[in-house]
Scaffold this motif. Sequence first.
Motif, PDB file in Angstrom:
ATOM      1  N   ARG A   1       0.817  -1.209   0.000  1.00 43.79           N
ATOM      2  CA  ARG A   1       0.000   0.000   0.000  1.00 43.79           C
ATOM      3  C   ARG A   1       0.856   1.266   0.000  1.00 43.79           C
ATOM      4  NH1 ARG A   1      -2.853   1.299   5.260  1.00 43.79           N
ATOM      5  NH2 ARG A   1      -2.709  -0.961   5.396  1.00 43.79           N
ATOM      6  N   TRP A   2       1.989   1.223   0.716  1.00 40.64           N
ATOM      7  CA  TRP A   2       2.798   2.426   0.888  1.00 40.64           C
ATOM      8  C   TRP A   2       4.084   2.418   0.074  1.00 40.64           C
ATOM      9  CZ3 TRP A   2       0.603   6.499   2.947  1.00 40.64           C
ATOM     10  CH2 TRP A   2      -0.466   6.326   3.826  1.00 40.64           C
ATOM     11  N   GLY A   3       4.281   1.401  -0.748  1.00 39.96           N
ATOM     12  CA  GLY A   3       5.470   1.361  -1.594  1.00 39.96           C
ATOM     13  C   GLY A   3       6.758   1.148  -0.820  1.00 39.96           C
ATOM     14  N   ILE A   4       6.713   0.308   0.198  1.00 40.30           N
ATOM     15  CA  ILE A   4       7.880   0.014   1.025  1.00 40.30           C
ATOM     16  C   ILE A   4       8.556  -1.238   0.477  1.00 40.30           C
ATOM     17  CG2 ILE A   4       8.652  -0.528   3.373  1.00 40.30           C
ATOM     18  CD1 ILE A   4       6.091   0.897   4.361  1.00 40.30           C
ATOM     19  N   PRO A   5       9.858  -1.188   0.200  1.00 40.82           N
ATOM     20  CA  PRO A   5      10.490  -2.298  -0.524  1.00 40.82           C
ATOM     21  C   PRO A   5      10.657  -3.597   0.255  1.00 40.82           C
ATOM     22  CG  PRO A   5      12.099  -0.566  -0.045  1.00 40.82           C
ATOM     23  CD  PRO A   5      10.750  -0.018   0.303  1.00 40.82           C
ATOM     24  N   HIS A   6      10.734  -3.563   1.582  1.00 37.70           N
ATOM     25  CA  HIS A   6      11.006  -4.772   2.360  1.00 37.70           C
ATOM     26  C   HIS A   6       9.933  -4.962   3.423  1.00 37.70           C
ATOM     27  CE1 HIS A   6      15.038  -4.989   0.579  1.00 37.70           C
ATOM     28  NE2 HIS A   6      15.130  -3.697   0.819  1.00 37.70           N
ATOM     29  N   ALA A   7       9.402  -6.193   3.504  1.00 36.66           N
ATOM     30  CA  ALA A   7       8.376  -6.518   4.490  1.00 36.66           C
ATOM     31  C   ALA A   7       8.778  -7.791   5.226  1.00 36.66           C
ATOM     32  CB  ALA A   7       7.021  -6.712   3.819  1.00 36.66           C
ATOM     33  N   PHE A   8       8.542  -7.798   6.549  1.00 38.31           N
ATOM     34  CA  PHE A   8       8.923  -8.927   7.387  1.00 38.31           C
ATOM     35  C   PHE A   8       7.785  -9.259   8.341  1.00 38.31           C
ATOM     36  CE2 PHE A   8      12.708  -6.563   6.266  1.00 38.31           C
ATOM     37  CZ  PHE A   8      13.595  -7.539   5.828  1.00 38.31           C
ATOM     38  N   ASP A   9       7.652 -10.545   8.665  1.00 35.39           N
ATOM     39  CA  ASP A   9       6.614 -10.936   9.619  1.00 35.39           C
ATOM     40  C   ASP A   9       7.134 -10.967  11.048  1.00 35.39           C
ATOM     41  OD1 ASP A   9       8.217 -13.186   9.579  1.00 35.39           O
ATOM     42  OD2 ASP A   9       6.675 -14.536   8.791  1.00 35.39           O
ATOM     43  N   ASP A  10       8.399 -10.610  11.233  1.00 34.43           N
ATOM     44  CA  ASP A  10       9.001 -10.596  12.564  1.00 34.43           C
ATOM     45  C   ASP A  10       9.969  -9.418  12.642  1.00 34.43           C
ATOM     46  OD1 ASP A  10      10.772 -11.149  14.836  1.00 34.43           O
ATOM     47  OD2 ASP A  10       9.910 -13.158  14.838  1.00 34.43           O
ATOM     48  N   TRP A  11       9.850  -8.616  13.695  1.00 33.73           N
ATOM     49  CA  TRP A  11      10.715  -7.435  13.810  1.00 33.73           C
ATOM     50  C   TRP A  11      12.185  -7.817  13.975  1.00 33.73           C
ATOM     51  CZ3 TRP A  11      13.364  -7.289  18.379  1.00 33.73           C
ATOM     52  CH2 TRP A  11      12.800  -7.907  19.501  1.00 33.73           C
ATOM     53  N   ARG A  12      12.435  -9.019  14.506  1.00 35.80           N
ATOM     54  CA  ARG A  12      13.829  -9.468  14.639  1.00 35.80           C
ATOM     55  C   ARG A  12      14.486  -9.638  13.274  1.00 35.80           C
ATOM     56  NH1 ARG A  12      10.364 -11.899  17.811  1.00 35.80           N
ATOM     57  NH2 ARG A  12      10.567 -11.788  20.083  1.00 35.80           N
ATOM     58  N   ARG A  13      13.711 -10.129  12.323  1.00 38.37           N
ATOM     59  CA  ARG A  13      14.245 -10.267  10.956  1.00 38.37           C
ATOM     60  C   ARG A  13      14.490  -8.898  10.341  1.00 38.37           C
ATOM     61  NH1 ARG A  13      10.815 -13.158   7.035  1.00 38.37           N
ATOM     62  NH2 ARG A  13      12.673 -12.818   5.754  1.00 38.37           N
ATOM     63  N   LEU A  14      13.596  -7.953  10.612  1.00 36.27           N
ATOM     64  CA  LEU A  14      13.805  -6.593  10.099  1.00 36.27           C
ATOM     65  C   LEU A  14      15.141  -6.043  10.592  1.00 36.27           C
ATOM     66  CD1 LEU A  14      11.336  -3.690   9.785  1.00 36.27           C
ATOM     67  CD2 LEU A  14      13.357  -3.353  11.189  1.00 36.27           C
ATOM     68  N   LEU A  15      15.423  -6.202  11.895  1.00 35.19           N
ATOM     69  CA  LEU A  15      16.674  -5.688  12.436  1.00 35.19           C
ATOM     70  C   LEU A  15      17.887  -6.408  11.845  1.00 35.19           C
ATOM     71  CD1 LEU A  15      15.763  -5.277  16.223  1.00 35.19           C
ATOM     72  CD2 LEU A  15      16.013  -3.473  14.510  1.00 35.19           C
TER      73      LEU A  15
END
Length: 353
Positions: free
Chosen positions: A44-58
């Motif tokens: 929806r917001w054009g964000i290139p990376h999506a994760f189902d866990d914040w630990r993976r994001l970090l």
Amino acid sequence: MALRLGLVGAGFIAGVYAHAAARVPAVQLTAVASPRSAAEFASRWGIPHAFDDWRRLLAEAPIDAVAIAAPNDLHAPVAIAAAAAGKHVLCEKPLACGLPAAREMVDACDRAGVLLACAENLLFAPMYERAAALVRRGELGEPYLVRQVQAHAGPYADWFWQVDRTGGGALIDMGAHGVALVSRLLGAWPESVSAVLSRFLHAARTPAEDHALVHLRFPGGALATVEASWAAPGGADLLEVVGPRGRLVANLDRGPAIDLYREPGPGPGAGPSGWHHVMYEEAWQFGFPQELEHFADAVAGRAAPRFSGRDALRVLEIICAAYESARTGSPVVLPFESTAPRAIDHWLGAPAT
């Protein structure tokens, strides 16, 4: 170079951040994490990376900082892990559910040498900034009475009803705004606090308070009242300041806006008939893009943080003291020590030791 920001959370306030970030060239919203809706939010917001866990994001996202727009009980674990990963942190208020976790957040970011800022958007709202400038200019003389009201009819997400997730009710949720705003406007922290808490509308859903009246006494004798409510249909967001030379009232919830009248009956317009107060550029009026731009400036060393983690720690201390006052029926002198894991423990029962 733009600050690469990872967003933890994909609910209402995360959407406000995404909308605001689109207006701030100094911030690039690079990644989002949410257990159920990250992919849809990113699309929806054009964000290139999506994760189902914040630990993976970090661990995996190409980011310089995180904005924590998740339930309160996640603020501390996310912030502490982000600091360990060398990421700067912008955390939604309140800093944590209680003072022990908040102190851990501040200490972790200090050790890692990263910025911890609290997202107190009202300090960036243009109407309130202008009101504060008028006070500093001496238009009212030395202010001696301040009132700030934050009110609506109840939270937008179910987790707010769960005190293990929030640390409290309307006081810790809405009152954090008011305590921060009046303290900054008066240029000092209060010396004592007293409070009265009530359950008016939502006692069946939560053991927490849905209405709070907090009285703060400041050095030199100035008084402030902070009213925080989940029991006010129609809502309110206003600031009133009184001094020997005048009185100022700033009603953020009622302006700037457009007065719209709809005739009864079917038609192309959505919504009920009658007069309506339609705010425009709402994110800007409430200070969200300005807050993100300031965070990027602070990370880059172009500005001192306007509301640091230590400032937010002080606000949470005052809120804990307010819960204690509501339990005992007496004013509480500040500073106030608390080992309670949840601020509301000072009201619901004896705090942990």
